[in-house]
Write a protein that holds these residues in place. Structure first.
Motif, PDB file in Angstrom:
ATOM      1  N   GLU A 269      42.503  36.412  54.528  1.00  0.00           N
ATOM      2  CA  GLU A 269      44.382  35.935  54.222  1.00  0.00           C
ATOM      3  C   GLU A 269      44.285  38.047  53.538  1.00  0.00           C
ATOM      4  OE1 GLU A 269      43.968  32.823  51.741  1.00  0.00           O
ATOM      5  OE2 GLU A 269      44.031  31.563  53.395  1.00  0.00           O
ATOM      6  N   MET A 270      43.613  38.101  52.867  1.00  0.00           N
ATOM      7  CA  MET A 270      43.668  39.287  51.927  1.00  0.00           C
ATOM      8  C   MET A 270      43.862  40.269  52.988  1.00  0.00           C
ATOM      9  SD  MET A 270      41.222  41.035  48.646  1.00  0.00           S
ATOM     10  CE  MET A 270      41.965  39.717  47.810  1.00  0.00           C
ATOM     11  N   LEU A 271      43.605  40.407  54.589  1.00  0.00           N
ATOM     12  CA  LEU A 271      43.333  41.659  55.288  1.00  0.00           C
ATOM     13  C   LEU A 271      44.974  41.118  55.533  1.00  0.00           C
ATOM     14  CD1 LEU A 271      42.641  44.460  56.516  1.00  0.00           C
ATOM     15  CD2 LEU A 271      41.644  42.045  58.264  1.00  0.00           C
ATOM     16  N   VAL A 272      45.298  40.103  55.643  1.00  0.00           N
ATOM     17  CA  VAL A 272      47.065  39.933  56.320  1.00  0.00           C
ATOM     18  C   VAL A 272      47.459  40.587  55.567  1.00  0.00           C
ATOM     19  CG1 VAL A 272      48.727  38.605  57.261  1.00  0.00           C
ATOM     20  CG2 VAL A 272      46.433  38.223  58.062  1.00  0.00           C
ATOM     21  N   LYS A 273      47.748  40.120  54.162  1.00  0.00           N
ATOM     22  CA  LYS A 273      48.364  40.630  53.198  1.00  0.00           C
ATOM     23  C   LYS A 273      48.559  41.971  53.151  1.00  0.00           C
ATOM     24  CE  LYS A 273      48.571  36.471  49.727  1.00  0.00           C
ATOM     25  NZ  LYS A 273      48.148  36.569  48.155  1.00  0.00           N
ATOM     26  N   TRP A 274      47.218  42.274  53.128  1.00  0.00           N
ATOM     27  CA  TRP A 274      47.457  44.199  53.362  1.00  0.00           C
ATOM     28  C   TRP A 274      47.872  44.897  54.781  1.00  0.00           C
ATOM     29  CZ3 TRP A 274      46.178  48.071  56.528  1.00  0.00           C
ATOM     30  CH2 TRP A 274      46.165  49.129  55.609  1.00  0.00           C
ATOM     31  N   GLU A 275      47.771  44.012  54.939  1.00  0.00           N
ATOM     32  CA  GLU A 275      48.985  44.506  56.424  1.00  0.00           C
ATOM     33  C   GLU A 275      50.139  44.317  56.482  1.00  0.00           C
ATOM     34  OE1 GLU A 275      46.626  43.342  60.727  1.00  0.00           O
ATOM     35  OE2 GLU A 275      45.293  44.971  59.879  1.00  0.00           O
ATOM     36  N   ALA A 276      50.583  43.624  55.621  1.00  0.00           N
ATOM     37  CA  ALA A 276      52.022  42.655  55.943  1.00  0.00           C
ATOM     38  C   ALA A 276      52.437  44.242  54.435  1.00  0.00           C
ATOM     39  CB  ALA A 276      52.513  41.316  55.326  1.00  0.00           C
ATOM     40  N   GLY A 277      51.754  44.808  54.059  1.00  0.00           N
ATOM     41  CA  GLY A 277      51.966  45.155  52.409  1.00  0.00           C
ATOM     42  C   GLY A 277      52.209  44.549  51.393  1.00  0.00           C
ATOM     43  N   ASP A 278      51.496  43.666  51.384  1.00  0.00           N
ATOM     44  CA  ASP A 278      51.433  43.298  50.067  1.00  0.00           C
ATOM     45  C   ASP A 278      51.164  44.224  48.329  1.00  0.00           C
ATOM     46  OD1 ASP A 278      51.197  40.237  48.931  1.00  0.00           O
ATOM     47  OD2 ASP A 278      49.849  41.946  47.748  1.00  0.00           O
ATOM     48  N   VAL A 279      52.878  43.941  48.118  1.00  0.00           N
ATOM     49  CA  VAL A 279      52.159  45.186  47.343  1.00  0.00           C
ATOM     50  C   VAL A 279      51.249  45.175  45.848  1.00  0.00           C
ATOM     51  CG1 VAL A 279      53.563  46.356  44.600  1.00  0.00           C
ATOM     52  CG2 VAL A 279      54.240  45.490  46.491  1.00  0.00           C
ATOM     53  N   GLU A 280      50.622  43.585  45.222  1.00  0.00           N
ATOM     54  CA  GLU A 280      49.481  43.197  44.406  1.00  0.00           C
ATOM     55  C   GLU A 280      48.925  43.767  45.356  1.00  0.00           C
ATOM     56  OE1 GLU A 280      47.357  39.836  42.358  1.00  0.00           O
ATOM     57  OE2 GLU A 280      49.594  39.429  43.139  1.00  0.00           O
ATOM     58  N   VAL A 281      48.217  42.873  46.690  1.00  0.00           N
ATOM     59  CA  VAL A 281      47.087  43.878  47.553  1.00  0.00           C
ATOM     60  C   VAL A 281      46.665  45.073  47.816  1.00  0.00           C
ATOM     61  CG1 VAL A 281      45.559  43.292  50.459  1.00  0.00           C
ATOM     62  CG2 VAL A 281      46.583  41.891  48.316  1.00  0.00           C
ATOM     63  N   ARG A 282      47.618  45.796  47.922  1.00  0.00           N
ATOM     64  CA  ARG A 282      47.509  47.578  48.009  1.00  0.00           C
ATOM     65  C   ARG A 282      47.400  48.347  47.181  1.00  0.00           C
ATOM     66  NH1 ARG A 282      48.882  49.903  53.499  1.00  0.00           N
ATOM     67  NH2 ARG A 282      49.729  48.697  54.796  1.00  0.00           N
ATOM     68  N   GLY A 283      48.155  47.671  45.900  1.00  0.00           N
ATOM     69  CA  GLY A 283      47.694  48.294  44.486  1.00  0.00           C
ATOM     70  C   GLY A 283      45.575  48.115  44.658  1.00  0.00           C
ATOM     71  N   LEU A 284      45.081  47.233  44.128  1.00  0.00           N
ATOM     72  CA  LEU A 284      44.069  46.849  44.510  1.00  0.00           C
ATOM     73  C   LEU A 284      43.129  47.978  45.294  1.00  0.00           C
ATOM     74  CD1 LEU A 284      41.922  44.907  43.244  1.00  0.00           C
ATOM     75  CD2 LEU A 284      41.638  43.228  44.506  1.00  0.00           C
ATOM     76  N   TRP A 285      43.290  47.458  46.507  1.00  0.00           N
ATOM     77  CA  TRP A 285      42.708  48.302  47.638  1.00  0.00           C
ATOM     78  C   TRP A 285      42.999  49.579  46.856  1.00  0.00           C
ATOM     79  CZ3 TRP A 285      45.745  52.063  50.687  1.00  0.00           C
ATOM     80  CH2 TRP A 285      44.851  52.690  52.160  1.00  0.00           C
ATOM     81  N   GLU A 286      43.735  50.770  46.690  1.00  0.00           N
ATOM     82  CA  GLU A 286      44.358  51.773  46.554  1.00  0.00           C
ATOM     83  C   GLU A 286      42.946  51.909  45.024  1.00  0.00           C
ATOM     84  OE1 GLU A 286      47.675  53.862  45.708  1.00  0.00           O
ATOM     85  OE2 GLU A 286      48.600  53.201  47.180  1.00  0.00           O
ATOM     86  N   GLN A 287      43.746  51.091  43.829  1.00  0.00           N
ATOM     87  CA  GLN A 287      42.869  51.165  43.022  1.00  0.00           C
ATOM     88  C   GLN A 287      40.997  51.476  43.460  1.00  0.00           C
ATOM     89  OE1 GLN A 287      42.614  50.922  39.050  1.00  0.00           O
ATOM     90  NE2 GLN A 287      41.200  52.109  40.129  1.00  0.00           N
ATOM     91  N   MET A 288      40.742  50.385  44.271  1.00  0.00           N
ATOM     92  CA  MET A 288      38.961  50.346  44.856  1.00  0.00           C
ATOM     93  C   MET A 288      38.500  51.519  45.402  1.00  0.00           C
ATOM     94  SD  MET A 288      37.936  46.174  44.389  1.00  0.00           S
ATOM     95  CE  MET A 288      36.808  46.335  44.695  1.00  0.00           C
ATOM     96  N   ASN A 289      39.730  51.693  46.764  1.00  0.00           N
ATOM     97  CA  ASN A 289      39.067  52.527  46.850  1.00  0.00           C
ATOM     98  C   ASN A 289      39.094  54.673  45.983  1.00  0.00           C
ATOM     99  OD1 ASN A 289      39.158  52.357  49.840  1.00  0.00           O
ATOM    100  ND2 ASN A 289      41.068  52.607  50.530  1.00  0.00           N
ATOM    101  N   ASN A 290      40.682  54.471  45.315  1.00  0.00           N
ATOM    102  CA  ASN A 290      39.817  55.514  43.985  1.00  0.00           C
ATOM    103  C   ASN A 290      38.505  55.793  43.465  1.00  0.00           C
ATOM    104  OD1 ASN A 290      42.509  56.698  45.141  1.00  0.00           O
ATOM    105  ND2 ASN A 290      43.499  55.842  44.264  1.00  0.00           N
ATOM    106  N   TRP A 291      37.594  54.415  43.375  1.00  0.00           N
ATOM    107  CA  TRP A 291      36.907  54.387  42.416  1.00  0.00           C
ATOM    108  C   TRP A 291      36.015  54.713  43.587  1.00  0.00           C
ATOM    109  CZ3 TRP A 291      37.872  48.618  40.461  1.00  0.00           C
ATOM    110  CH2 TRP A 291      38.902  48.706  39.355  1.00  0.00           C
ATOM    111  N   VAL A 292      35.727  54.587  44.906  1.00  0.00           N
ATOM    112  CA  VAL A 292      34.895  55.125  46.051  1.00  0.00           C
ATOM    113  C   VAL A 292      34.902  56.512  45.760  1.00  0.00           C
ATOM    114  CG1 VAL A 292      34.130  54.750  48.771  1.00  0.00           C
ATOM    115  CG2 VAL A 292      34.461  53.056  47.372  1.00  0.00           C
ATOM    116  N   TYR A 293      36.276  57.315  45.544  1.00  0.00           N
ATOM    117  CA  TYR A 293      36.609  58.611  46.600  1.00  0.00           C
ATOM    118  C   TYR A 293      35.816  59.459  45.325  1.00  0.00           C
ATOM    119  CZ  TYR A 293      39.156  57.099  50.123  1.00  0.00           C
ATOM    120  OH  TYR A 293      39.594  55.945  51.075  1.00  0.00           O
ATOM    121  N   GLU A 294      36.435  58.718  44.490  1.00  0.00           N
ATOM    122  CA  GLU A 294      35.728  59.638  43.020  1.00  0.00           C
ATOM    123  C   GLU A 294      33.500  59.853  42.929  1.00  0.00           C
ATOM    124  OE1 GLU A 294      36.657  57.601  39.133  1.00  0.00           O
ATOM    125  OE2 GLU A 294      39.078  58.461  40.128  1.00  0.00           O
ATOM    126  N   GLY A 295      33.173  58.756  43.354  1.00  0.00           N
ATOM    127  CA  GLY A 295      31.846  58.618  43.557  1.00  0.00           C
ATOM    128  C   GLY A 295      31.573  59.420  44.864  1.00  0.00           C
TER     129      GLY A 295
END
Length: 625
Positions: A269-295
RNA sequence: CGACCCGUAGCUCAACUGGAUAGAGUGUUGGUUUCCGGUACCAAAGGUUGGGGGUUCGAGCCCCUCCGGGUUGGCCA
């Protein structure tokens, strides 16, 4: 013109003169003389025997005569069986050395006006880098350096697999169990932090699955499976009911996740929301990816890995669709009744391949077609190199064939820099079984070992702690690079963490040590390195060293043609080894003045060659260690 | 079932792309330093190059076949 070309040409002339026959010069084989025989270079005369209509020995002698008359640096020859061994004068080799020593760019080709885009690393953003990525990065980086030395302009790029179900699992686990933790609040490296949630997800899923196995639904699934072939086979081989049952549940896990699991459901369901551009999911996704990139960034910096550009899958995964639709119009691709789009690659022995799903979305190749187009438009590259594991050999065949079929000229320049899996002495790396070697852990371990043995030697007691740390990094990371790069990329390799930290034998440490030794020698010499040679006679080991240094250029060319750093690694080791032999047998600083000056010049040339060669492997030298 | 990759010394890897008696490291055994950095150097032992056939002056490398290991051929990436 190099020696081999000169010899080939004159041998060709010799054949023309002696036997009145034309012989292609590229069919003449010239090798270095093997050490059991007298001579420097060897002409293999067998291919010429037929034309000459004489015995091999006669042919060899005749050609030897001719060459010696024409080329003043040939001082003698002998023919053994079909091998014509030629000896060169000391003056010839001294002149070679002079030329090399005077040329700081020796071994490096001038620009060939060709551009290369080299993709490497290619991580998923839901977990940290592991040993497999290290092979990828170390290999890609080295090939980039080697191509630069071959005259190419190289652009290094990365592809970040930043979307999909995997990252959603990490996100979901963080949402459910994270309590608002961050890498900062937990003092963890970002990629490890996110990776831990991926692990957490799977752990929770396992618990859920185990509980489910006792339900009626599970029993029904099991009962349906039992009469099947697979189960019958197990029963026949004498497995008991419990082990058959456990085999079933192991292989059923994916289906369970898709059909019954609440967590699996939530992730989807989260993936579906991501693909639909859900603001909250996208925000969390960016946050977590940015953590990963820093690492990731920290690991790249430490390894000395760099990129000119990062391609994010999330920004490109629909790319290529337009191209596919255009090709559909042109008729190079076709549409099935269900709406999916395909290409026929049977002529290339690759079967029919899907380009767009029936719902019109892109698949993996579509994405790569799009990215290839984008890269070509930007860089107009002559070559495009993809550093990706050999499990994707088929995919890259399809990519290249497809681009070729739709008339993209740059398809020809695509090269899949394929490399084998890295295994452990205990077997394969399996993420499920927790036997994956983490990149950061491995680096820490090897650097710690470098520190330990360097401190034990007691040679750097006056180093500041910054200098010492820098040194341990150079030694440790060099050791990892060398250990991996000495193996031909296409081969599967066994990485023994315990052995990789050994710093003796065929290792970068041995080579770095030889370099440091020469630097010590130059310090003791105390003067500028001479630029003039005043001796006329060579010791066998001196001659051997000059020959080796002279081979550097050829080695760089071969490595570039084959995209193979192992050639450089082998060469570098042999050069250092030969130098150590020379060091051991001949006195340098205590020799007479002219000999001393010459040996210092020779040693310095060896050191510079070692430095260049290690540089092509991404390994740094150090003046003291 | 196809397609592709790999198989070399106990172990980890080479072999200049078809050339000479298949080489290194490691491990085992023995040796070398009044001397420039011993993380060094030298030596011994260790091989039917997975098996068999073929091509030719010559094969670890090319062809055929079998054996063993791996990857892949899914609207996963």
């Amino acid at each position: 013109m190099n020696i081999i070309q000169i010899l080939k040409q004159h041998t060709q002339d010799a054949i023309k003169n002696l036997y009145d026959a034309d012989f292609e010069s590229n069919k003449i084989i010239i090798n270095e003389t093997i050490k059991d025989y007298e001579g420097d270079m060897t002409v293999v005369v067998f291919p010429i025997v037929k034309i000459a209509r004489q015995k091999p020995e006669q042919v060899g002698d005749s050609i030897g005569q001719y060459l010696q008359e024409k080329l003043d640096f040939i001082t003698g020859f002998n023919t053994v069986k079909g091998f014509l061994n030629l000896s060169f004068s000391d003056a010839f080799w001294l002149d070679k050395l002079n030329g090399i020593a005077a040329n700081p760019n020796y071994g490096m080709q001038p620009s060939n006006d060709q551009t290369v885009v080299l993709e490497y690393c290619g991580p998923n953003t839901n977990k940290p880098l592991h040993l497999g990525h290290i092979r990828n990065m170390v290999l890609g980086y080295s090939v980039a350096e080697i191509l630069k030395a071959n005259g190419y302009q190289v652009h290094k790029v990365n592809i970040l697999n930043d979307r999909g179900i995997a990252i959603c699992k990490s996100m979901l686990a963080w949402q459910k169990f994270g309590n608002g933790e961050t890498p900062k609040s937990t003092q963890k490296k970002g990629d490890h932090f996110v990776g831990n949630y991926y692990v957490k997800f799977n752990k929770e899923l396992n618990n859920e699955y185990k509980a489910w196995q006792n339900t009626e639904a599970a029993n029904v699934a099991l009962q349906e499976w039992l009469p099947g072939k697979a189960a019958q086979k197990l029963a026949e081989s004498g497995k008991d009911d419990a082990s058959i049952k456990s085999t079933f549940f192991k292989q059923y896990k994916n289906e369970y996740t898709n059909k019954y699991s609440a967590l699996g459901q939530e992730a989807r369901e989260m993936l579906v929301k991501w693909e639909a551009g859900d603001v909250e999911v996208r925000g969390l996704w960016e946050q977590m990816n940015n953590w990963v990139y820093e690492g990731f960034e920290q690991t790249w910096q430490r390894l000395g890995i760099d990129f000119e550009e990062h391609y994010k899958e999330s920004e490109h995964y629909e790319a290529g669709k337009k191209t596919v639709l255009e090709e559909l119009d042109k008729g190079t691709m076709y549409q099935k009744d269900d709406g999916s789009v395909w290409i026929d690659l049977e002529a290339e022995k690759l079967d029919h391949k899907i380009m767009l799903r029936k719902d019109g979305t892109s698949v993996y190749v579509t994405q790569d077609i799009g990215i290839a187009e984008a890269r070509y438009n930007k860089y107009k590259m002559d070559k495009s190199i993809y550093t990706v594991g050999d499990e994707q050999n088929y995919h890259f065949q399809v990519l290249k064939a497809t681009l070729d079929k739709i008339g993209r000229d740059y398809a020809e320049g695509i090269h899949h820099l394929s490399y084998g899996m890295v295994d452990l002495p205990t077997g394969k790396m399996k993420s499920r079984e927790g036997t994956v070697v983490d990149a950061d852990d491995l680096i820490d371990e090897v650097v710690a070992k470098a520190k330990q043995s360097t401190e034990a030697s007691g040679k750097i007691e006056d180093f500041t702690s910054e200098q010492a740390t820098e040194l341990f990094e150079k030694i440790g990371i060099g050791a990892i690079r060398f250990f991996i790069l000495q193996v031909n990329p296409q081969k599967r390799m066994i990485f023994d963490p315990a052995k990789s930290v050994e710093l003796e034998g065929m290792t970068s440490t041995f080579v770095q040590y030889s370099y440091a030794r020469i630097q010590s020698l130059l310090r003791k010499y105390g003067k500028e390195v001479p630029n003039e040679i005043k001796i006329t006679q060579l010791e066998p080991l001196e001659r051997e060293l000059i020959l080796m240094v002279n081979n550097f250029e050829k080695t760089v060319l071969t490595a570039g043609k084959e995209y193979d750093p192992s050639v450089i690694a082998q060469y570098t080791y042999h050069l250092a080894k030969t130098f150590n032999k020379f060091w051991n047998e001949l006195s340098i600083l205590k020799a007479d003045e002219a000999t001393k000056d010459f040996r210092v010049l020779l040693s310095n040339t060896v050191a510079q060659t070692i430095q260049k060669a290690l540089g092509l492997l991404g390994i740094k030298t150090t003046d003291r260690m």
